[in-house]
Structure formats: structure tokens, C-alpha cells
Design an enzyme around this catalytic site. Structure first.
Site, PDB file in Angstrom:
ATOM      1  N   LYS A   1       0.632  -4.130   3.909  1.00 23.26           N
ATOM      2  CA  LYS A   1      -0.273  -3.731   2.836  1.00 23.26           C
ATOM      3  C   LYS A   1      -1.616  -4.450   2.953  1.00 23.26           C
ATOM      4  CE  LYS A   1       3.456  -2.512  -0.330  1.00 23.26           C
ATOM      5  NZ  LYS A   1       4.200  -2.816  -1.567  1.00 23.26           N
TER       6      LYS A   1
ATOM      7  N   GLY B   1       8.645  -1.052  13.168  1.00 19.79           N
ATOM      8  CA  GLY B   1       7.204  -0.945  12.962  1.00 19.79           C
ATOM      9  C   GLY B   1       6.745   0.490  13.072  1.00 19.79           C
TER      10      GLY B   1
ATOM     11  N   SER C   1       6.864  -0.417  -6.281  1.00 23.26           N
ATOM     12  CA  SER C   1       5.760  -1.362  -6.151  1.00 23.26           C
ATOM     13  C   SER C   1       4.451  -0.856  -6.733  1.00 23.26           C
ATOM     14  CB  SER C   1       5.557  -1.741  -4.681  1.00 23.26           C
ATOM     15  OG  SER C   1       5.215  -0.617  -3.922  1.00 23.26           O
TER      16      SER C   1
END
Length: 805
Positions: A744, A380, A701
Site C-alpha cells: 500500500k 507477489g 481495510s
């Protein structure tokens, strides 16, 4: 090329001949160069060294155009980037360059003489060099009075005393003392001032004192201070020398006494006492049989060695390390899962999915009484609590906890130790951790595993043996050279991202993602954890300082928008420190921190908004990205320039994969527009840019984001407002799945986006998110780029794309 030309100019100007001295009335405008250590005084010749092209340029101009005159001024505050922006004292010394010699491509040494003091009137120029208008020290030359003669005699006497204690610069100072000229006391004082050492501020004050009598007083005080320091230093050196002699005497006497006692049978040999101490370290431990054989063999060797032998100390250190390890010593595991959940809930707010995963691991460990195969990797952004979760796991199990970082580690010996044949050999970090934990089953946290370096050997491969449950039961440290069972150790690792972790290493770990916190979570964490902790650290009672909800919302949104809470705690700490100062100055005992107080104490907000545009425009589309710091948004901007032929340009420091995505997007959009009889790209040069050009970007992406930017540019249709998207695009218009849906989504919420487009294959990832993350968001899922167009260019999506609110 410019640097080379400039260097050649200086070389030409500095040929080995000396420049002719010019001493008319001194110039009123001086080129200023900085001094960083101490000021210089008039009346002496000395060399100086400068580095940097900007200073070399200034010296060249001074020699070519101003007869080599420069002003040497001490800096108050140094600007490392540009010396012309530094803060200077107002008084300096005129220095005339006699000779200049290059020292490499960026350095120059000058030899010259110091002439006279000056004071700055004003700055007249900063480019290409710093120039001042100055006024000079024009004190009238008067015959020394008795008071000044007395000061000069005192200075002479103290200088001689200083030389007796500190012979540094003895030859130069002796020459000055023997040639003291009472008719020119100012010159003599300045020469001595150049030789004494003192604090730079005191020397600058001496330079700024133009009155000769006052200058003599200051110099005498400085010399007396230096004399006092020299006397103390001399006394300390004498004491140390006497102490060393005393210790040598004591050593020989003790050796004689020990020999006498051994003859009388009253004392054991030193080697015997050491072996007894090592054997005592093994009490209560169960050393494996193979290890015990090695231990006994080395112990026999130690008994046969002379205590003065170098090999004796090597063997003793090895045996002490071996005996100090916790062989067969285990911390009893706690079997209460409910208590483990309570500890995790008490230490960490939110992260319910993470806690559930951890509790599943702990329950499995407790049920089978073994941790074999349980290697957790917490991934993370910085500041989300990875390390503190490791501490909570150790508390929940009732085990010892030890943490070490492998970030930047480049030597496999750090993991597996050095062989005893090397001087200064020691065990690796794993065995050291076991030794310090005093337990064979601790929780060991290996931090920053994604930043493992490569250098001498391969530390990543060395970690494979440590983390592989099939191998670590017989882990062999190079220093110990005997197996140590690591299978009972619970290993945790942390990383900011998985991309840089070697594949074989990642394959042995179970990944648990910590995606970061949204604003509401960070406010709760501040209220329940951060503020109470900082109040306690700064000596406040919990009721003395209160933060309003509006203040915390504003603090999180404008000063600590990162995915983690580390920066939020820094900002809270800064506010509370200011309140501590305010309490000390006003004796106020209760404070309420409001939104206005946050603005006043923290200054201008670090974040305003990540939205660059107030309204949607053709050619600009907002995308979603995943970074090591969590989810983020990034704009894709496309601009067309009319031209006779087509062309395509990319900027924004894009990686190879992202460049390929842009080419795919352009080819697909061109084909789509051609089918619609739109030939925009045949007549325009197209520039595609991703802002924040200093930040490297890569990944597939952004494919549909780039394609939509190119499509809206060609058609003139702006996308719908408050829209962001992510998805990989194929050459046939298919939308492929991406990773980091949770991160996101959090990044989109952080900047107020309410409409999202994801690939259809990421539908389940989105639906698995907690409801509070999806609240207020409308998510659309597209299989093809035409679905994206239906969503992005109309207020109501067509039936070909699906939507979740």
C-alpha cells in the site's frame, strides 16, 4: 422478453408456406447482411444461415417491408460485436428470400435465389439494420463473339478434367456442363463460379468483374489453378498409397528374415534385446531394495510375454519409466554462500529483504546437507520476478531446475499419476519432473499454486503429500506404485495472493513476499537488465541505442505503472522493434530515445493519474488497497440527497465484508454526529460509491476511509490534500490493523501521495520498510477514529495520534 417477442414475430412470418416471389425492377435501397467465407454469384438458388438477434431483426424487416430482398456482401474485416461496424467490399449480390426457418433462439436459415450484382453508392442507414443505396450491373446482353465462345469451351473442358480428379459437386457441375448455353454466357459463368472453390479475394474479384469476357478469363484462371492443385493432390495420394504398400511388404519381409535368423541362431529375440536395453538404463543407479524386487518381478513377467501381446507393451513402458528415474543420482550442492549472493545480486535488482530470506534458507540447507522442511512460497504481483528467482536459487545451489504450473489443474492424477490399468496411463507431473531433471535432488518450481482448481479428486490434497516433509520421503505415484524419495527435492511455489491457497497447503510453506517495485527501482532494472537483454535479442550493440533518464522516467510512469516489470519490458521491446524497422528503412546506426520519441512510438499514455480530484472536497476520501497486482489507491465517494427519511445505498461491486464495513462506518458516524448535535443523516438519503465499478472489491481495510467520507459529507469539511489511509473500523471507533503495508505504501508513492494514515498496530510494519520507500512520506498512526479526524481535518495532528516522517 424482447428476444422472445422478436422470435415469435419471425415464427409467425415464417409459417411453413413459401413467400410469393416478386420480381419487378430491383429496389434501389437494400438491407445488407454479411458473408464471411466467400461471395455468392447471381443465377442460382441456395440456402444461407445467419446467427444473432441483430441479423434476425434485419431479415424480419426485409421480409415484412422489402419483399424479402437483401444484399449479401463479403466482409473485408469482421467486427464480432456488431456486423454493421464491419468493413465490407463494395460489390455484392441481390438475394431474394423465398422461405425462412428458425434454428434455435439465435439462428435462422433462409432459402432464396441470387439475382444480380450491385455496387454500393452510399450507406443510408445503420439502425436497426444496415441499408445501402446501390446501382446494378446493367451490362447489355450481346450475342457471344468467337473469343467468348472459345473461353466457354475452355471452361467446359477444364471443368470436366477437374471432375475426373475431384468428384466433389460432380452431379451439379455435370448438369451445368451438359447445359452450357452459349447464348447466355454470363449466367453460365456465374453458376460455375458458385461451385468452384478458391481464395475469397479471387472470388470477390470475379464478382466485381462486370465485363463478361474479362469475367470468363478470370474464371478460367481460377479453374486452372484448382485443376493444378487437384493434380498435385492426386499425385500425393497415389504416392502415399504406394508407400503404405511398400511398408507392408517390407514389414513381412523383415519378419520372415528375423524368423530365419533366429532359426540359424544369428539373432536374439526382440524381447531379449528390449530387456537388455532396460537393464542397461539402470547402470550407475542405486535402486532401493523394495523397488528392486518389484522391478525384477516385472522383468521376469516381461521375459515370459509374447512381444505381440498388448500387455508386453504396457509392462515394457512401465519398466522403462522405472529404470529411467535417477535412483541414487544427486547433483553435488555448492557450499559457497558468497557465490549464491553474487548470483542473486546479478540476476535481480533490489529485493534485499527477499534475498536475505532466501540466503538464510540456502545457508541452512548447506549446513545440515538436507532440504527437509524447506518449502518456499514466493508471493507477489505478476512480473516481479518470482519464477526467475527460482532459477537463481537452482544456480546458486548448483542443482537442476524444473518448472511446471498447476494453474487451473483440476485432476489429482496430474500430481499422483494414473494407475496402469487405464489406457494411456502415465506418471504424475512430479515424477515426470524428476525424470526430466535426471537428478534426485533438483529444484522444482510449482507455479500458480493459488490458481489450483478442483474437479476430479482434489489436486490440493494430492500436493500435501508432495510438500509435507513428513510424508514425501515415501511419495507413492499411482503409476509407479513404488515409493520414491522426494525429501531431497527443494520445492518452490509461486502465487499472486495467499487467500485462494488451501489452508493445510499454505501451512506447510514458508512465505516470502515480493511487493513490487517503485519507479526508481524499475528505471534501474530497465537500465541494467531489460534494455541490454532486448538490444541483444534484436541484434543491436549496446552503444547503438541509448535511453535518456527522462525517457525512462516517462516510460515507467505513463506506460508501465504496474507493480512488476513484465509490461515495462514489453514496452521497451516495442520501442526497439520500431528502431529496427527505422534502421532498415534509413540505415541509421545510432538512436537516442527521448521522452518525445517514447510518446511518438508508443502513442497515447496508458496512465495519466489515479487522482480523480484536483482539490479535496467533502464526502470524497482516498483509500489504500491491496490487490493481486500489488498496492493500489481507491476513492470512496459519499453523496447525500435531501429526503423526509434516512436511507443508505452502496454501489461499486462490493463484497460482503466491505458492505459490512460500510454499515459499521455509517452507524459509528451517525452516533458521533448525534453527540455533536448534527442530524444530517436523519434528513438525507446517502449513496456511498467506490469507483471502478466493474472491479470486484472486498476486505475490511476501507473502514476508516468510508467513515471519513461519511463524516466530511455531513460536516461539509474537506479532508486535507494529498492524503490516503487504510484501517479497519470497529463499531466503537477503534482502528484495527491491516495487511499489505509495504504494497500500500508503494501504491501511494506511485500516485504522488505524501501523507498516510495507518493503524497504530501497523507502526512496526511501516518502520521496518526500507528508508527509500519512506522517503518524502509522512505517516500517521491512529488508535481511534477521532485520531483520524485530528489528522485528516487539521493541518497539524493533535497529540492523540502519532506521526512518523
Amino acid at each position: 422478453m424482447q428476444d422472445e417477442t422478436q422470435q415469435n414475430d419471425i415464427n409467425g412470418m415464417m409459417h411453413d408456406g413459401a413467400m410469393q416471389l416478386v420480381d419487378p425492377s430491383l429496389p434501389q435501397l437494400l438491407t445488407i447482411l454479411p458473408l464471411s467465407q466467400r461471395p455468392i454469384f447471381p443465377g442460382t438458388a441456395l440456402p444461407m444461415t445467419f446467427s444473432g438477434q441483430d441479423k434476425m431483426t434485419a431479415i424480419k424487416i426485409a421480409i415484412d417491408q422489402h419483399d424479402g430482398y437483401i444484399g449479401a456482401v463479403l466482409e473485408k474485416e469482421t467486427n464480432d460485436d456488431d456486423y454493421r461496424e464491419s468493413e465490407y467490399y463494395e460489390v455484392g449480390t441481390v438475394y431474394q428470400i423465398i422461405k425462412a426457418m428458425p434454428m434455435g433462439p439465435n439462428g435462422i436459415q433462409v432459402l432464396g435465389r441470387t439475382i444480380k450484382r450491385f455496387r454500393r453508392q452510399r450507406v443510408v442507414q445503420t439502425e436497426p439494420s444496415l441499408r445501402w443505396r446501390v446501382e446494378y450491373d446493367n451490362q447489355p446482353v450481346v450475342k457471344p463473339d468467337p473469343e467468348l465462345k472459345a473461353y466457354m469451351l475452355a471452361i467446359s473442358s477444364d471443368i470436366k478434367s477437374l471432375l475426373a480428379l475431384n468428384p466433389l459437386f460432380q452431379e451439379q457441375v455435370n448438369m451445368v456442363v451438359t447445359q452450357l448455353n452459349y447464348d447466355k454466357p454470363g449466367q453460365t459463368i456465374d453458376v460455375i463460379s458458385n461451385l468452384v472453390s478458391s481464395e475469397r479475394d479471387k472470388l470477390q474479384e470475379l464478382l466485381e468483374t462486370w465485363n463478361i469476357v474479362d469475367r470468363a478469363k478470370l474464371l478460367l484462371n481460377i479453374i486452372k489453378d484448382e485443376l493444378q492443385v487437384a493434380r498435385i493432390q492426386s499425385r500425393i495420394n497415389q504416392q502415399i498409397e504406394e508407400g503404405v504398400n511398400a511398408k507392408q511388404k517390407e514389414y513381412f519381409l523383415r519378419e520372415q528374415l528375423s524368423a530365419i535368423r533366429r532359426e540359424l541362431g544369428e539373432e536374439q529375440d526382440e524381447g531379449e534385446s528390449i530387456t537388455e536395453r532396460i537393464l542397461a538404463m539402470l547402470e550407475g543407479k542405486e535402486m532401493p531394495e523394495a523397488v528392486r524386487e518389484v522391478f525384477d518381478r516385472e522383468m521376469s513377467k516381461l521375459r515370459s510375454l509374447n512381444t505381440q501381446s498388448p500387455e508386453f507393451n504396457v509392462t515394457r513402458t512401465y519398466l522403462e519409466t522405472l529404470a529411467g528415474l535417477p535412483w541414487g543420482v544427486f547433483s553435488p550442492d555448492t557450499n559457497d554462500i558468497a557465490e549464491a549472493r553474487r548470483i542473486l545480486d546479478a540476476d535481480h535488482y533490489g529485493l534485499e529483504d527477499v534475498k536475505d530470506n532466501i540466503l538464510e534458507f540456502l545457508a541452512t540447507i548447506i549446513k545440515r546437507s538436507s532440504v527437509a522442511g524447506s518449502i518456499i512460497c514466493l508471493v507477489g504481483p505478476p512480473g516481479v520476478g518470482k519464477t526467475s528467482i527460482g532459477q537463481s536459487i537452482a544456480r546458486a545451489l548448483g542443482r537442476e531446475f524444473y518448472r511446471f504450473s498447476v494453474g487451473g489443474m483440476r485432476d489429482e492424477a496430474e500430481i499422483k499419476g494414473h494407475r496402469r490399468t487405464y489406457i494411456g496411463a502415465m506418471p504424475g507431473r512430479l515424477i515426470q519432473a524428476i525424470n526430466r531433471a535426471k537428478s534426485s535432488n533438483p529444484v522444482i518450481l510449482i507455479d500458480e499454486i493459488d490458481k489450483l482448481g478442483s474437479g476430479h479428486g482434489d489436486p490440493a490434497s494430492a500436493l500435501l503429500e508432495v510438500l509435507d516433509p513428513e510424508q514425501n520421503e515415501t511419495f507413492m505415484d499411482h503409476y509407479l506404485d513404488v515409493p520414491f524419495d522426494l525429501s531431497n527435492v527443494l520445492f518452490l511455489t509461486t502465487a499472486n495472493q495467499l487467500d485462494t491457497i488451501p489452508g493445510p497447503l499454505l501451512d506447510r510453506m514458508e512465505v516470502i513476499r515480493l511487493s513490487g517495485y517503485i519507479k526508481n527501482e524499475k528505471v534501474k532494472i530497465a537500465q541494467q537488465y531489460l534494455i541490454p537483454r532486448q538490444l541483444k535479442e534484436h541484434g543491436f550493440a549496446t552503444d547503438e541505442v541509448t535511453f535518456t533518464d527522462e525517457a525512462l522516467d516517462f516510460l515507467v510512469d505513463r506506460y508501465a505503472r504496474e507493480a512488476g516489470v513484465r509490461n515495462l519490458e514489453k514496452q521497451i521491446r516495442k520501442i526497439i522493434r520500431k528502431l529496427v524497422l527505422k534502421q532498415a528503412e534509413t540505415e541509421q546506426h545510432s538512436f537516442e530515445v527521448t521522452e518525445e520519441a517514447v510518446k511518438e512510438m508508443l502513442g497515447r499514455p496508458r496512465f495519466t493519474t489515479e487522482k480523480l480530484y484536483d482539490a479535496p472536497i467533502p464526502g470524497v476520501v482516498l483509500g489504500l488497497a491491496y490487490t493481486a497486482l500489488g498496492g493500489a489507491t481507491l476513492y470512496i465517494e459519499a453523496q447525500g440527497i435531501p429526503a423526509e427519511s434516512s436511507g443508505f445505498r452502496l454501489t461499486g461491486q462490493l463484497g460482503d465484508v466491505m458492505k459490512e464495513s460500510a454499515q459499521i462506518a455509517l452507524s459509528y458516524v451517525k452516533a458521533l454526529l448525534t453527540s455533536q448535535d448534527n442530524h444530517y443523516y436523519d434528513k438525507h438519503q446517502v449513496h456511498l460509491h467506490v469507483p471502478a465499478g466493474a472491479t470486484p472489491k472486498d476486505g475490511p481495510s476501507a473502514g476508516i476511509t468510508m467513515a471519513l467520507a461519511l463524516y466530511t459529507l455531513a460536516t461539509g469539511q474537506p479532508p486535507r490534500d494529498s492524503l490516503a489511509m487504510t484501517g479497519e473500523l470497529t463499531l466503537t471507533g477503534r482502528v484495527l490493523p491491516i495487511g499489505g503495508v509495504k504494497e500500500k505504501t508503494i501504491g501511494a508513492r506511485r500516485v504522488g501521495i505524501d501523507t498516510l494514515i495507518f493503524p497504530e498496530e501497523n507502526r512496526q510494519d511501516y518502520e521496518d520498510l526500507d528508508d527509500y520507500l519512506k522517503e518524502g512520506l509522512t505517516a500517521h498512526f491512529a488508535k481511534t477514529f477521532t485520531n483520524v479526524l485530528d489528522i485528516a481535518l487539521t493541518k497539524t495532528p493533535s497529540s492523540s495520534a502519532s506521526v512518523v516522517s
